[in-house]
Design a protein around this motif. Structure first.
Motif, PDB file in Angstrom:
ATOM      1  N   ARG A  13      40.479  24.502  56.093  1.00 58.86           N
ATOM      2  CA  ARG A  13      40.285  24.237  54.658  1.00 58.86           C
ATOM      3  C   ARG A  13      41.404  24.876  53.827  1.00 58.86           C
ATOM      4  NH1 ARG A  13      35.182  22.247  52.439  1.00 58.86           N
ATOM      5  NH2 ARG A  13      35.324  20.250  53.455  1.00 58.86           N
ATOM      6  N   VAL A  14      41.719  26.139  54.175  1.00 52.61           N
ATOM      7  CA  VAL A  14      42.777  26.844  53.432  1.00 52.61           C
ATOM      8  C   VAL A  14      44.088  26.100  53.603  1.00 52.61           C
ATOM      9  CG1 VAL A  14      44.109  28.993  53.268  1.00 52.61           C
ATOM     10  CG2 VAL A  14      41.632  29.059  53.667  1.00 52.61           C
ATOM     11  N   GLN A  15      44.396  25.776  54.869  1.00 49.32           N
ATOM     12  CA  GLN A  15      45.640  25.086  55.217  1.00 49.32           C
ATOM     13  C   GLN A  15      45.796  23.780  54.421  1.00 49.32           C
ATOM     14  OE1 GLN A  15      46.545  26.252  58.874  1.00 49.32           O
ATOM     15  NE2 GLN A  15      48.534  26.295  57.849  1.00 49.32           N
ATOM     16  N   ALA A  16      44.697  23.067  54.266  1.00 51.77           N
ATOM     17  CA  ALA A  16      44.758  21.767  53.585  1.00 51.77           C
ATOM     18  C   ALA A  16      44.753  21.913  52.066  1.00 51.77           C
ATOM     19  CB  ALA A  16      43.583  20.904  54.026  1.00 51.77           C
ATOM     20  N   GLY A  17      44.712  23.153  51.592  1.00 51.03           N
ATOM     21  CA  GLY A  17      44.674  23.364  50.134  1.00 51.03           C
ATOM     22  C   GLY A  17      43.337  22.952  49.530  1.00 51.03           C
ATOM     23  N   LEU A  18      42.278  22.974  50.328  1.00 51.01           N
ATOM     24  CA  LEU A  18      40.984  22.485  49.850  1.00 51.01           C
ATOM     25  C   LEU A  18      39.903  23.566  49.837  1.00 51.01           C
ATOM     26  CD1 LEU A  18      40.982  19.034  51.701  1.00 51.01           C
ATOM     27  CD2 LEU A  18      41.577  19.501  49.314  1.00 51.01           C
ATOM     28  N   TRP A  19      40.345  24.811  49.744  1.00 54.32           N
ATOM     29  CA  TRP A  19      39.406  25.942  49.755  1.00 54.32           C
ATOM     30  C   TRP A  19      38.492  25.887  48.541  1.00 54.32           C
ATOM     31  CZ3 TRP A  19      37.594  29.193  53.073  1.00 54.32           C
ATOM     32  CH2 TRP A  19      37.004  30.390  52.665  1.00 54.32           C
ATOM     33  N   ARG A  20      37.197  26.116  48.783  1.00 55.97           N
ATOM     34  CA  ARG A  20      36.241  26.152  47.669  1.00 55.97           C
ATOM     35  C   ARG A  20      35.675  27.552  47.564  1.00 55.97           C
ATOM     36  NH1 ARG A  20      33.235  20.757  49.972  1.00 55.97           N
ATOM     37  NH2 ARG A  20      33.858  19.343  48.339  1.00 55.97           N
ATOM     38  N   LYS A  21      35.462  28.007  46.339  1.00 62.80           N
ATOM     39  CA  LYS A  21      34.845  29.328  46.179  1.00 62.80           C
ATOM     40  C   LYS A  21      33.976  29.351  44.926  1.00 62.80           C
ATOM     41  CE  LYS A  21      38.686  31.793  43.877  1.00 62.80           C
ATOM     42  NZ  LYS A  21      39.424  30.783  43.222  1.00 62.80           N
ATOM     43  N   THR A  22      33.025  30.277  44.915  1.00 67.41           N
ATOM     44  CA  THR A  22      32.168  30.394  43.728  1.00 67.41           C
ATOM     45  C   THR A  22      32.886  31.244  42.683  1.00 67.41           C
ATOM     46  OG1 THR A  22      31.125  32.295  44.758  1.00 67.41           O
ATOM     47  CG2 THR A  22      29.992  30.203  44.995  1.00 67.41           C
ATOM     48  N   GLU A  23      32.636  30.929  41.436  1.00 63.51           N
ATOM     49  CA  GLU A  23      33.189  31.723  40.337  1.00 63.51           C
ATOM     50  C   GLU A  23      32.099  31.896  39.304  1.00 63.51           C
ATOM     51  OE1 GLU A  23      37.313  31.029  38.430  1.00 63.51           O
ATOM     52  OE2 GLU A  23      37.172  29.642  40.118  1.00 63.51           O
ATOM     53  N   ALA A  24      31.677  33.129  39.101  1.00 64.33           N
ATOM     54  CA  ALA A  24      30.554  33.354  38.174  1.00 64.33           C
ATOM     55  C   ALA A  24      31.008  33.157  36.733  1.00 64.33           C
ATOM     56  CB  ALA A  24      30.000  34.751  38.374  1.00 64.33           C
ATOM     57  N   ARG A  25      30.246  32.389  36.004  1.00 64.56           N
ATOM     58  CA  ARG A  25      30.576  32.094  34.605  1.00 64.56           C
ATOM     59  C   ARG A  25      29.852  33.107  33.703  1.00 64.56           C
ATOM     60  NH1 ARG A  25      27.890  28.741  31.029  1.00 64.56           N
ATOM     61  NH2 ARG A  25      26.415  28.086  32.622  1.00 64.56           N
ATOM     62  N   LEU A  26      30.496  33.477  32.609  1.00 63.69           N
ATOM     63  CA  LEU A  26      29.848  34.382  31.658  1.00 63.69           C
ATOM     64  C   LEU A  26      28.890  33.574  30.784  1.00 63.69           C
ATOM     65  CD1 LEU A  26      33.032  36.323  30.533  1.00 63.69           C
ATOM     66  CD2 LEU A  26      31.223  37.155  32.048  1.00 63.69           C
ATOM     67  N   SER A  27      27.869  34.252  30.225  1.00 65.13           N
ATOM     68  CA  SER A  27      26.888  33.503  29.417  1.00 65.13           C
ATOM     69  C   SER A  27      27.537  32.932  28.164  1.00 65.13           C
ATOM     70  CB  SER A  27      25.703  34.387  29.051  1.00 65.13           C
ATOM     71  OG  SER A  27      26.145  35.428  28.215  1.00 65.13           O
ATOM     72  N   HIS A  28      28.454  33.667  27.575  1.00 60.31           N
ATOM     73  CA  HIS A  28      29.086  33.157  26.360  1.00 60.31           C
ATOM     74  C   HIS A  28      30.594  33.142  26.532  1.00 60.31           C
ATOM     75  CE1 HIS A  28      25.083  33.906  24.654  1.00 60.31           C
ATOM     76  NE2 HIS A  28      25.388  32.838  23.955  1.00 60.31           N
ATOM     77  N   GLY A  29      31.049  32.262  27.395  1.00 58.64           N
ATOM     78  CA  GLY A  29      32.493  32.147  27.605  1.00 58.64           C
ATOM     79  C   GLY A  29      33.147  31.541  26.372  1.00 58.64           C
ATOM     80  N   THR A  30      34.455  31.714  26.297  1.00 61.44           N
ATOM     81  CA  THR A  30      35.160  31.193  25.113  1.00 61.44           C
ATOM     82  C   THR A  30      35.811  29.838  25.401  1.00 61.44           C
ATOM     83  OG1 THR A  30      37.061  32.442  25.828  1.00 61.44           O
ATOM     84  CG2 THR A  30      35.669  33.459  24.127  1.00 61.44           C
TER      85      THR A  30
END
Ligand SMILES: Cc1ncc(COP(=O)(O)O)c(C=O)c1O
Length: 381
Positions: A16-33
């Motif tokens: 996945r990394v090699q193919a440039g298709l890595w997925r990861k979680t990213e926590a969002r803030l409650s009040h992002g800008t």
């Protein structure tokens, strides 16, 4: 951990990394800008005071969880009311809530077709539908995306088949934002007498005078045998529903569907939020033409700026970029400029069709479009 399993996981992840298709979680803030053009809250009802008030009241009355699967004690009067409200809104006599759209599609398509049947599915149907079909044991044939001539040919070829023929489509495709001709599908349904399963997940709220979806928009309300919808998009909640003409379909799901039987039911507060959202959606009839115009305006402006964007009026606008690395670069650049937009890459979409997926929302202004275009034009391709 077992060494062979660890080696296998590491090899697959490295690919996945090699193919440039890595997925990861990213926590969002409650009040992002950032301006969120990535989620599916098309009508901006997730922050609607009436929806929040209904969920809050249900939390006070019912508590935070349904605390059981529906056939034990998880199914409450509020679930029943929502189920009936959704069915009446779409014009179907029967409905059933499930925990997610993924589970609803997996239950319907894993449970109704069986060995000896054939399922004709649009090439781009959602992963949840494929997951069900593959589990069902039925033979799967896929027709080119939205190509109803190809579907008709397949139907002619399958006419002598002894088992049941199912046809599976979406109404607004989740990664392309385009729509099939439901009138033609309805005519084919009359001619060939297949079982038509229609996923209205992305059309609900946005399409049709009362917002029930693309069947209503195209004047073929109740043509599909079975409709799947989700509460997690325009209906501002979490959960899903299946609607059908025949009580036997609902009974079959209640009796045989593992997704329904063996899982803690969605919380009453989810059902209450969705119920309030349905009322809000129905009251937005006069705003819907402006929403469709908003979509056309964004599409035309992006096209005029040189981007590859299909015509249409749905809330999902794909900006086709082709290469995954380019799509990621755009998504990162837009983030720096204040916009949250997802880069959609294979295997979610076919190879070399990576794209940005812009999700529109009620309330977006001409200034938002102006700034977005400026950001897009400033990014290196
Ligand atoms: C067409 C379609 N059907 C079903 C689902 C699943 O719905 P849910 O998010 O409620 O699981 C999705 C989710 O993105 C979808 O795009």
């Amino acid at each position: 951990m077992n060494a062979a399993l660890l080696a296998r996981l590491r090899a697959k992840l490295a690919e996945r990394v090699q193919a440039g298709l890595w997925r990861k979680t990213e926590a969002r803030l409650s009040h992002g800008t950032l301006l969120n053009l990535a989620n599916n809250d098309y009508l901006a009802l997730a922050q609607d005071p009436a929806v929040i008030a209904a969920a809050t009241e249900a939390l006070q009355v019912w508590g935070a969880s349904s605390s059981a699967s529906p056939l034990v004690t998880g199914y409450t009067t509020i679930h029943e009311t929502l189920e009936k409200t959704l069915a009446a809104w779409h014009g179907y006599p029967h409905g059933l809530l499930l925990n997610t759209g993924f589970a609803a599609n997996a239950a319907v398509l894993g449970g109704l077709p069986q060995k000896g049947d054939v399922v004709l599915a649009d090439r781009l149907v959602h992963a949840s539908m494929l997951s069900g079909i593959l589990a069902s044991g039925a033979r799967l044939r896929r027709f080119p995306h939205n190509d109803l001539n190809a579907l008709e040919l397949m139907l002619q070829e399958e006419a002598p088949v002894e088992g049941v023929v199912f046809v599976v489509t979406e109404s607004v495709y989740s990664m392309d934002g385009d729509c099939p001709d439901l009138r033609r599908l309805a005519q084919l349904r009359e001619r060939f007498n297949f079982c038509w399963i229609l996923d209205e997940a992305h059309a609900t709220g946005w399409e049709g005078a009362t917002g029930s979806g693309l069947q209503e928009e195209q004047g073929v309300r109740v043509a599909a045998d079975i409709v799947v919808g989700t509460l997690g998009k325009a209906l501002a909640s979490h959960g899903a529903y299946v609607l059908c003409h025949l009580p036997e379909v609902r009974d079959a799901l209640v009796n045989f569907s593992g997704e329904f039987i063996y899982s803690t039911y969605l919380a009453p507060s989810n059902a209450a939020a969705a119920l309030a959202a349905v009322q809000r959606v129905q009251a937005l009839t006069s705003e819907r033409p402006a929403l469709h115009q908003l979509s056309r305006d964004w599409r035309e402006a992006l096209t005029a700026a040189g981007f590859s964007v299909p015509a249409g009026h749905s809330p999902i606008i794909p900006v086709l970029l082709g290469d995954s690395a380019v799509a990621l670069k755009y998504a990162h650049g837009l983030r720096e400029a204040g916009f949250l937009v997802s880069a959609i890459r294979p295997p979610t979409v076919p190879t070399q069709t990576a794209r940005l997926r812009i999700s529109l929302r009620r309330g977006l202004t001409p200034e938002n479009l102006h700034h977005f275009l400026k950001a897009m034009k400033g990014l290196p391709s």
